[in-house]
Design a protein around this motif. Structure first.
Motif, PDB file in Angstrom:
ATOM      1  N   GLU A  56      19.956  -8.415 -15.098  1.00 20.70           N
ATOM      2  CA  GLU A  56      20.625  -8.912 -16.305  1.00 20.70           C
ATOM      3  C   GLU A  56      21.570  -7.869 -16.880  1.00 20.70           C
ATOM      4  N   SER A  57      21.169  -6.610 -16.846  1.00 21.93           N
ATOM      5  CA  SER A  57      22.013  -5.530 -17.366  1.00 21.93           C
ATOM      6  C   SER A  57      23.309  -5.401 -16.568  1.00 21.93           C
ATOM      7  N   VAL A  58      23.200  -5.434 -15.246  1.00 15.82           N
ATOM      8  CA  VAL A  58      24.399  -5.328 -14.395  1.00 15.82           C
ATOM      9  C   VAL A  58      25.309  -6.524 -14.619  1.00 15.82           C
ATOM     10  N   GLU A  59      24.728  -7.723 -14.653  1.00 18.70           N
ATOM     11  CA  GLU A  59      25.550  -8.930 -14.842  1.00 18.70           C
ATOM     12  C   GLU A  59      26.206  -8.940 -16.205  1.00 18.70           C
ATOM     13  N   ALA A  60      25.522  -8.453 -17.230  1.00 18.01           N
ATOM     14  CA  ALA A  60      26.127  -8.384 -18.567  1.00 18.01           C
ATOM     15  C   ALA A  60      27.303  -7.412 -18.558  1.00 18.01           C
ATOM     16  N   GLY A  61      27.152  -6.289 -17.850  1.00 15.35           N
ATOM     17  CA  GLY A  61      28.248  -5.320 -17.743  1.00 15.35           C
ATOM     18  C   GLY A  61      29.445  -5.869 -17.006  1.00 15.35           C
ATOM     19  N   GLU A  62      29.195  -6.702 -15.971  1.00 14.26           N
ATOM     20  CA  GLU A  62      30.290  -7.304 -15.207  1.00 14.26           C
ATOM     21  C   GLU A  62      31.034  -8.355 -16.018  1.00 14.26           C
ATOM     22  N   ASN A  63      30.351  -8.981 -16.975  1.00 15.75           N
ATOM     23  CA  ASN A  63      30.968 -10.056 -17.749  1.00 15.75           C
ATOM     24  C   ASN A  63      31.668  -9.568 -19.005  1.00 15.75           C
ATOM     25  N   LEU A 122      16.203  -4.682  -7.474  1.00 12.41           N
ATOM     26  CA  LEU A 122      15.141  -3.970  -6.765  1.00 12.41           C
ATOM     27  C   LEU A 122      14.657  -2.746  -7.530  1.00 12.41           C
ATOM     28  N   GLU A 123      15.545  -2.091  -8.252  1.00 13.29           N
ATOM     29  CA  GLU A 123      15.164  -0.899  -9.013  1.00 13.29           C
ATOM     30  C   GLU A 123      14.443  -1.243 -10.307  1.00 13.29           C
ATOM     31  N   ASP A 124      14.938  -2.254 -11.021  1.00 19.00           N
ATOM     32  CA  ASP A 124      14.445  -2.509 -12.380  1.00 19.00           C
ATOM     33  C   ASP A 124      14.035  -3.958 -12.633  1.00 19.00           C
ATOM     34  N   GLY A 125      13.927  -4.765 -11.599  1.00 17.92           N
ATOM     35  CA  GLY A 125      13.519  -6.148 -11.787  1.00 17.92           C
ATOM     36  C   GLY A 125      14.593  -6.978 -12.474  1.00 17.92           C
ATOM     37  N   THR A 178       0.823  -1.214   0.000  1.00 19.36           N
ATOM     38  CA  THR A 178       0.000   0.000   0.000  1.00 19.36           C
ATOM     39  C   THR A 178       0.853   1.257   0.000  1.00 19.36           C
ATOM     40  N   THR A 179       2.107   1.126   0.413  1.00 18.86           N
ATOM     41  CA  THR A 179       2.989   2.298   0.474  1.00 18.86           C
ATOM     42  C   THR A 179       4.225   2.179  -0.395  1.00 18.86           C
ATOM     43  N   SER A 180       4.423   1.033  -1.015  1.00 23.25           N
ATOM     44  CA  SER A 180       5.627   0.824  -1.830  1.00 23.25           C
ATOM     45  C   SER A 180       5.287   0.011  -3.070  1.00 23.25           C
ATOM     46  N   GLU A 181       5.940   0.344  -4.156  1.00 21.54           N
ATOM     47  CA  GLU A 181       5.735  -0.379  -5.417  1.00 21.54           C
ATOM     48  C   GLU A 181       6.431  -1.741  -5.401  1.00 21.54           C
ATOM     49  N   THR A 182       7.488  -1.872  -4.574  1.00 29.90           N
ATOM     50  CA  THR A 182       8.274  -3.102  -4.503  1.00 29.90           C
ATOM     51  C   THR A 182       8.364  -3.575  -3.061  1.00 29.90           C
ATOM     52  N   PHE A 214       0.209 -13.089  -6.427  1.00 32.87           N
ATOM     53  CA  PHE A 214       0.762 -11.926  -7.120  1.00 32.87           C
ATOM     54  C   PHE A 214       0.980 -12.129  -8.623  1.00 32.87           C
ATOM     55  N   GLY A 215       0.746 -13.332  -9.106  1.00 34.17           N
ATOM     56  CA  GLY A 215       0.858 -13.597 -10.537  1.00 34.17           C
ATOM     57  C   GLY A 215       2.218 -13.223 -11.105  1.00 34.17           C
ATOM     58  N   ASP A 216       2.199 -12.553 -12.248  1.00 31.12           N
ATOM     59  CA  ASP A 216       3.442 -12.174 -12.927  1.00 31.12           C
ATOM     60  C   ASP A 216       4.224 -11.101 -12.180  1.00 31.12           C
ATOM     61  N   ASP A 217       3.618 -10.509 -11.158  1.00 30.00           N
ATOM     62  CA  ASP A 217       4.322  -9.500 -10.366  1.00 30.00           C
ATOM     63  C   ASP A 217       5.239 -10.125  -9.317  1.00 30.00           C
ATOM     64  N   PHE A 218       5.227 -11.454  -9.225  1.00 27.48           N
ATOM     65  CA  PHE A 218       6.100 -12.153  -8.287  1.00 27.48           C
ATOM     66  C   PHE A 218       7.324 -12.683  -9.026  1.00 27.48           C
ATOM     67  N   VAL A 219       8.501 -12.387  -8.494  1.00 30.29           N
ATOM     68  CA  VAL A 219       9.768 -12.840  -9.061  1.00 30.29           C
ATOM     69  C   VAL A 219      10.532 -13.577  -7.968  1.00 30.29           C
ATOM     70  N   LEU A 220      11.014 -14.766  -8.281  1.00 33.89           N
ATOM     71  CA  LEU A 220      11.780 -15.561  -7.323  1.00 33.89           C
ATOM     72  C   LEU A 220      13.250 -15.551  -7.725  1.00 33.89           C
ATOM     73  N   VAL A 221      14.104 -15.196  -6.762  1.00 33.26           N
ATOM     74  CA  VAL A 221      15.542 -15.111  -7.005  1.00 33.26           C
ATOM     75  C   VAL A 221      16.264 -16.034  -6.025  1.00 33.26           C
ATOM     76  N   SER A 222      17.075 -16.926  -6.563  1.00 30.51           N
ATOM     77  CA  SER A 222      17.884 -17.815  -5.746  1.00 30.51           C
ATOM     78  C   SER A 222      19.253 -17.177  -5.532  1.00 30.51           C
ATOM     79  N   ILE A 223      19.643 -17.046  -4.279  1.00 30.86           N
ATOM     80  CA  ILE A 223      20.962 -16.515  -3.927  1.00 30.86           C
ATOM     81  C   ILE A 223      21.793 -17.698  -3.470  1.00 30.86           C
ATOM     82  N   GLU A 224      22.930 -17.899  -4.139  1.00 30.65           N
ATOM     83  CA  GLU A 224      23.682 -19.132  -3.924  1.00 30.65           C
ATOM     84  C   GLU A 224      25.164 -18.876  -3.652  1.00 30.65           C
ATOM     85  N   ALA A 225      25.731 -19.730  -2.804  1.00 30.50           N
ATOM     86  CA  ALA A 225      27.155 -19.720  -2.483  1.00 30.50           C
ATOM     87  C   ALA A 225      27.518 -21.110  -1.972  1.00 30.50           C
TER      88      ALA A 225
END
Length: 193
Positions: A185-192, A177-180, A79-83, A102-113
């Motif tokens: 993908e953009s940041v990771e492409a830049g790092e690679n 968090l800013e751009d989904g 109610t107070t935040s878009e994300t 949440f349908g397509d508005d839900f994104v699942l991210v696996s953080i691995e180490a």
């Protein structure tokens, strides 16, 4: 609206992702808080009884009990935040509960180490006395995997490998968090490059 769920083994970086979200003013709903509250309601120490109560809640209220109990908190945050970041998803049933809600508005991210990296992090973190004990961490991993964590990780929309620098990890989380997923993908492409 965007609901980003994180999944990963203890020490993988889910808490750090939540810290980044909080620094950005993005609400974080921590599923473990539901379990800690249930421990306190039952007069138990969350540090000692977390796994036991997590199992009990699922047995008493169904395998998606913790996700179900988290939904009102997520809805309130939206109610107070878009994300909103949801920290600590464990099972495929929980993933399905959030996908249904949440349908397509839900994104699942696996953080691995890898185990050794996670064990070192947990030892340094020292949040509770068991963090420095590798045998207890292996048992904890086993319990989490028993909840279906491995299947949830396999279902993730994206995987963040958290074996690099802390700054690099935080940069990827901010982009997510800013751009989904496109930001990640953009940041990771830049790092690679």
């Amino acid at each position: 609206m965007r609901v980003i769920g994180t999944v990963g083994l203890p020490g993988s970086g889910k808490g750090e992702a939540a810290t980044v979200a909080e620094e950005m003013g993005i609400p974080v709903v921590t599923m473990g808080d539901v379990i800690r509250a249930a421990c306190r309601e039952r007069g138990l120490d969350p540090a000692e009884h977390h796994g036991e109560i997590a199992k009990a809640l699922r047995e008493e209220n169904g395998p998606d009990a913790i996700a179900q109990a988290s939904l009102p908190q997520i809805d309130a945050a939206l109610t107070t935040s878009e994300t909103v970041l949801v920290d600590g998803i464990r099972s495929g049933v929980e993933v399905e509960r959030f996908e249904d809600a949440f349908g397509d508005d839900f994104v699942l991210v696996s953080i691995e180490a890898p185990f050794e990296v996670r064990a070192d992090r947990l030892s340094e973190r020292g949040r509770d006395h068991s963090d420095a004990d590798e045998a207890r961490l292996r048992k904890r991993d086993e319990r989490e995997l028993g909840f279906g964590l491995d299947r949830s990780m396999a279902r993730a929309d994206a995987v963040i490998d958290n074996t690099g620098t802390l700054d690099g990890f935080r940069r990827r989380i901010r982009a997510l968090l800013e751009d989904g997923l496109s930001g990640l993908e953009s940041v990771e492409a830049g790092e690679n490059r």
